[in-house]
Design a protein around this motif. Structure first.
Motif, short mmCIF file in Angstrom:
data_model
loop_
_atom_site.label_atom_id
_atom_site.label_comp_id
_atom_site.label_asym_id
_atom_site.label_seq_id
_atom_site.Cartn_x
_atom_site.Cartn_y
_atom_site.Cartn_z
N SER A 188 1.04 -1.29 -0.05
CA SER A 188 -0.19 -0.23 0.46
C SER A 188 0.84 0.83 0.36
O SER A 188 0.18 2.22 -0.57
CB SER A 188 -1.06 -0.05 1.37
N GLU A 189 2.05 1.26 0.79
CA GLU A 189 2.50 2.24 0.84
C GLU A 189 2.95 2.88 -1.54
O GLU A 189 3.58 3.68 -1.74
CB GLU A 189 4.08 2.26 1.61
N THR A 190 3.39 1.21 -1.58
CA THR A 190 4.04 2.07 -3.21
C THR A 190 2.70 2.38 -4.44
O THR A 190 3.07 2.87 -5.05
CB THR A 190 4.13 0.51 -3.96
N TYR A 191 1.60 1.40 -4.04
CA TYR A 191 0.48 1.58 -5.20
C TYR A 191 -0.79 1.27 -4.14
O TYR A 191 -0.26 -0.23 -3.46
CB TYR A 191 0.81 0.96 -6.75
N SER A 192 -1.56 1.78 -4.61
CA SER A 192 -2.91 0.93 -3.90
C SER A 192 -4.38 0.88 -4.96
O SER A 192 -4.08 2.05 -5.31
CB SER A 192 -3.36 1.72 -2.74
N LYS A 200 -9.59 10.42 -9.57
CA LYS A 200 -7.93 9.76 -9.16
C LYS A 200 -7.16 10.47 -9.69
O LYS A 200 -6.87 10.41 -11.01
CB LYS A 200 -7.14 8.55 -8.17
N ALA A 202 -2.44 9.96 -10.08
CA ALA A 202 -1.47 9.69 -10.18
C ALA A 202 -0.09 10.40 -10.77
O ALA A 202 0.24 11.11 -11.42
CB ALA A 202 -1.29 7.95 -10.30
N GLU A 205 6.60 10.97 -6.66
CA GLU A 205 7.21 11.76 -5.87
C GLU A 205 8.11 11.12 -4.76
O GLU A 205 7.47 9.65 -4.36
CB GLU A 205 5.79 12.05 -4.70
N THR A 208 8.29 7.12 -6.22
CA THR A 208 7.29 6.17 -5.65
C THR A 208 5.61 7.03 -6.62
O THR A 208 5.68 7.95 -6.47
CB THR A 208 6.83 6.01 -4.78
N CYS A 210 1.86 7.74 -6.47
CA CYS A 210 1.57 7.80 -5.51
C CYS A 210 -0.12 8.09 -6.07
O CYS A 210 -0.14 9.00 -7.10
CB CYS A 210 1.33 9.43 -4.64
N GLU A 212 -3.63 9.77 -5.28
CA GLU A 212 -4.75 10.64 -4.57
C GLU A 212 -6.14 11.06 -4.97
O GLU A 212 -6.19 11.16 -6.45
CB GLU A 212 -3.89 12.21 -4.34
#
Length: 224
Positions: A188-192, A200, A202, A205, A208, A210, A212
């Motif tokens: 989940s830290e790399t891609y969700s 959304k 992408a 950053e 990586t 991200c 949002e």
């Protein structure tokens, strides 16, 4: 009799050799006449320009460029200083301009991408439709999907880490931006995966990808 203005062209630009002894007003008139005669040959191409033969002030250079524009359909995109490897410099300058104009020249594609369909764009692209599983879209610029993104997309494929991907429904198999890759199986830290239907965005950053929610803050942070 010596020509007051000589034009030499390569694939990426024009070298204009100017008489060093002719008065500037007469030289300016000669430039205008020369490009009027050559207008059909050059057409409306984007060209870089370099000057040789005499030193020009900034104001004189601007006047000559204006004379070229007034007497031809050329688009003078930049000027380059005299250099033995000028042709390589012309190409580099034009490549920079192409990148900076990326989203202003974004292409629009209407229609769904079904499984097995692959397409690559040399600019940014706005897709009106869905990218289904098994389909792949690549772009040198950013990608905006006005629909569902469930396949694979790669933005900034020429190394542009400032590219971004926007989708109304983002649930892709794989995302790639520049040199960064995110897959649905990553942590989940790399891609969700986006399981809701909120738009959304992408972006990259710290190397990586991200993802949002697409809101004003996210839009303001994008680098165009």
């Amino acid at each position: 009799m010596k020509e007051p203005v000589v034009i030499k062209a390569n694939n990426f630009g024009i070298l204009i050799i100017l008489d060093k002894d002719l008065g500037f007003d007469s030289l300016l008139e000669a430039v205008g006449n020369k490009f009027k005669e050559s207008a059909n040959f050059f057409g409306n191409a984007d060209m870089a320009v370099a000057f040789d033969g005499r030193k020009l002030t900034f104001e004189e250079e601007e006047q000559i460029i204006q004379a070229i524009i007034d007497n031809s359909s050329l688009n003078v995109v930049c000027t380059v200083d005299h250099d033995p490897i000028r042709e390589a410099q012309f190409k580099a300058k034009l490549d920079q301009i192409a990148v900076s104009k990326d989203m202003s020249l974004a292409k629009i594609h209407k229609g769904n991408f079904r499984s097995g369909k692959m397409m690559e764009f040399d600019t940014g692209v706005i897709i009106i439709g869905d990218i289904n599983p098994g389909a792949k879209v690549s772009s040198k610029g950013s990608i905006i999907v006005l629909g569902s993104l469930k396949g694979e997309v790669a933005a900034g494929i020429d190394g542009n880490n400032d590219a971004f991907i926007i989708a109304l429904d983002m649930n892709p198999i794989q995302l790639r931006i520049g040199a960064s890759i995110g897959r649905c199986s990553d942590d989940s830290e790399t891609y969700s995966k986006a399981k809701d239907l909120e738009p959304k965005v992408a972006f990259v950053e710290n190397n990586t990808i991200c993802i949002e929610n697409l809101d004003k803050n996210a839009l303001d942070s994008l680098r165009l």
